[in-house]
Design a protein around this motif. Structure first.
Motif, PDB file in Angstrom:
ATOM      1  N   THR A 220      34.529  29.578  29.574  1.00 18.36           N
ATOM      2  CA  THR A 220      34.196  28.691  30.439  1.00 18.36           C
ATOM      3  C   THR A 220      33.872  27.355  29.598  1.00 18.36           C
ATOM      4  OG1 THR A 220      32.749  30.320  31.575  1.00 18.36           O
ATOM      5  CG2 THR A 220      31.940  28.256  31.974  1.00 18.36           C
TER       6      THR A 220
ATOM      7  N   ARG B 152      28.905  38.242  36.081  1.00 19.34           N
ATOM      8  CA  ARG B 152      27.617  37.785  35.231  1.00 19.34           C
ATOM      9  C   ARG B 152      26.795  36.937  36.335  1.00 19.34           C
ATOM     10  NH1 ARG B 152      26.550  33.891  31.739  1.00 19.34           N
ATOM     11  NH2 ARG B 152      28.706  33.139  31.827  1.00 19.34           N
TER      12      ARG B 152
ATOM     13  N   ASP C 240      34.842  34.227  37.698  1.00 22.82           N
ATOM     14  CA  ASP C 240      33.911  35.193  37.333  1.00 22.82           C
ATOM     15  C   ASP C 240      32.600  35.360  38.196  1.00 22.82           C
ATOM     16  OD1 ASP C 240      32.166  36.536  35.744  1.00 22.82           O
ATOM     17  OD2 ASP C 240      31.890  35.400  34.125  1.00 22.82           O
TER      18      ASP C 240
ATOM     19  N   GLN D 226      26.761  28.448  35.954  1.00 23.07           N
ATOM     20  CA  GLN D 226      27.348  27.764  34.787  1.00 23.07           C
ATOM     21  C   GLN D 226      28.413  26.835  35.081  1.00 23.07           C
ATOM     22  OE1 GLN D 226      28.794  30.438  31.906  1.00 23.07           O
ATOM     23  NE2 GLN D 226      28.952  28.764  30.074  1.00 23.07           N
TER      24      GLN D 226
ATOM     25  N   ASP E  71      38.666  30.124  35.709  1.00 22.98           N
ATOM     26  CA  ASP E  71      37.869  30.689  34.570  1.00 22.98           C
ATOM     27  C   ASP E  71      37.449  32.151  34.748  1.00 22.98           C
ATOM     28  OD1 ASP E  71      35.943  30.939  32.573  1.00 22.98           O
ATOM     29  OD2 ASP E  71      34.326  30.228  33.829  1.00 22.98           O
TER      30      ASP E  71
HETATM   31 MG   LIG Z   1      32.317  32.316  31.142  1.00 22.48          MG
END
Ligand SMILES: [Mg+2]
Ligand SMILES: Nc1nc2c(ncn2[C@@H]2O[C@H](COP(=O)(O)OP(=O)(O)OP(=O)(O)O)[C@@H](O)[C@H]2O)c(=O)[nH]1
Length: 442
Positions: free
Chosen positions: A114, A140, A137, A146, A188
């Protein structure tokens, strides 16, 4: 970075530099130590073995250049082998010359994917191109957030679809990019703690769906051998197009950097050297090799000296320097040689240990011209024995060269200080200079 390995190399070469003639035996002994040092740095054992063999083959039986210490020649050979191990050339990323270029980023959990995505987006924006950060992603919990925070912090677009699987998110992202004049789509992807089939299948699916222009594997340089095995597995499944070494700013032992390219045959394209988004560099094999070797830039110094300096003469000069018998005649000769070699400051900076000592001294061409003029106004006797230059001689020299008495005084003062310094170095058994190079500065 690579502190231990560098230290080991320094010790090995110190020994080699002391020997007058290189024999097959002392090369073999040194190479055994090199191999050991590489293994301790977590370099893949096959890579270490092949490396040592290659160096040995080149070093044994090589005609020794008269003017250069044999040990230094070996340093150069080791350096060149390191460069070739690291890939020789800088390999750039796929250019952004299509309507939409796609980079897919993959790697294990926490490797720095990331962060790299953010860095690439920032670089793209700085080139006045439009990047799109795609959150592929979804596993998570905080990952999507994020990436969004990251995108907002640098003012670039972010793409995400709720309740959709990563391959679909990626496909939709490309459609969005095509409609919205995006230049670079950065995917990502998710990381796992270990490679598992489910993750690989998903990545393969994304690859098949969007045909990325780059598939970059982020490998954590701190993890040594593990990084190499992981890279190999990713490469076998995805045919990655490049490796990004991350966390090279940490105290990595070097194993990953030195083995990855050789084992995967895949170029290392970028070095990630910090947490800040600007900490991204192209991967320069030659610079990395010099850093690992820890020889300052002794290799390029030897090269440069080889190219331009008359070796025999320079060796004689160095002896004079160290015996503090150096006079203004030699000084003039040195000026001529150094002028051929390029800017003085950069030259001095290349000598290990010297950069610091000369940090505050700047030499410019103008000063050099002035010094030459002053010396040329001296008689041969004065040049050979500067200590006879008294007040009236100083006045004559100043007038003759069109300078002030202060300028003459200053040159003399610096000259004597330098003579003393080299005298001291000799007492300390200073061995830092390559033979054939007579360093000096005023
Ligand atoms: Mg990441
Ligand atoms: N020192 C240093 N830290 C880095 C570098 N790259 C990433 N990091 C840090 O490593 C940690 C993990 O980075 P991420 O970019 O979140 O890693 P990731 O691969 O996306 O992780 P997952 O999404 O959990 O798989 C963060 O704390 C980053 O700040 C680097 O080059 N140097």
């Amino acid at each position: 970075m690579f502190g231990n390995l560098t230290e080991k190399f320094e010790q090995i070469f110190k020994k080699l530099r002391g020997v007058g003639i290189l024999t097959e035996k002392n090369i073999k002994d040194a190479m055994r130590e090199v191999r050991q040092a590489l293994l301790e740095a977590d370099v893949n054992y096959k890579v270490a073995r092949n490396f040592v063999r290659a160096v040995e083959a080149k070093a044994v039986g090589r005609e020794v250049l008269r003017a250069i210490e044999p040990g230094q020649q070996v340093i150069k050979i080791v350096h060149d082998e390191l460069v070739s191990l690291l890939g020789s050339e800088v390999v750039p990323l796929a250019p952004l010359d299509k309507s939409v270029t796609i980079y897919m980023i993959c790697g294990l959990q926490g490797s720095g994917k990331t962060t790299l995505a953010g860095k690439l987006a920032l670089q793209t924006k700085r080139k006045n191109k439009k990047p799109l950060l795609v959150a592929a992603d979804i596993y998570r919990p905080a990952a999507v957030k994020q990436l969004k925070v990251l995108a907002d912090s640098i003012g670039v677009e972010h793409f995400y679809l709720e309740n959709k699987k990563p391959p679909q998110i990626c496909r939709e992202a490309i459609k969005y990019a095509q409609k919205n004049f995006i230049d670079l789509v950065i995917l990502d992807t998710a990381g796992r703690l270990h490679i598992d089939d489910e993750l690989m299948l998903e990545l393969e699916q994304i690859k098949a769906d969007v045909h990325p222009d780059e598939i970059l594997l982020v490998a954590d340089a701190m993890t040594g051998q593990d990084a190499v095995n992981i890279a190999l597995e990713f490469h076998n499944r995805l045919q990655i197009t490049g490796v990004v070494l991350s966390k090279l700013d940490g105290d990595a032992r070097g194993g990953a950097a030195l083995s990855i390219r050789e084992v995967t045959q895949c170029p290392i394209k970028l070095a990630s050297v910090g947490e800040k988004l600007s900490d991204l560099e192209p991967f320069y094999p030659d610079r990395m090799a010099s850093r690992i070797l820890g020889m300052g830039d002794i290799v390029s110094l030897v090269e440069k000296a080889q190219e331009t300096i008359d070796m025999e003469q320079a060796t004689a000069m160095q002896e004079k320097l160290l015996k503090a018998k150096f006079d203004f005649e030699d000084f003039l000769e040195q000026m001529k040689q150094l002028k051929k070699m390029g800017p003085l400051d950069s030259l001095l900076g290349m000598i290990p240990g010297m950069g610091k000592a000369f940090k505050n001294i700047k030499v410019n061409e103008h000063d050099m011209e002035r010094m030459v003029a002053i010396i040329k106004s001296m008689t041969i006797k004065e040049r050979r024995n500067p200590s006879i230059i008294d007040g009236s001689r100083k006045r004559r020299i100043a007038v003759g060269s069109g300078n002030s008495i202060q300028a003459v005084n200053q040159l003399l003062k610096q000259f004597f200080a330098m003579q003393k310094m080299f005298g001291n170095m000799n007492k300390m058994k200073f061995k830092g200079f390559p033979k054939g190079f007579a360093p000096f500065n005023l």
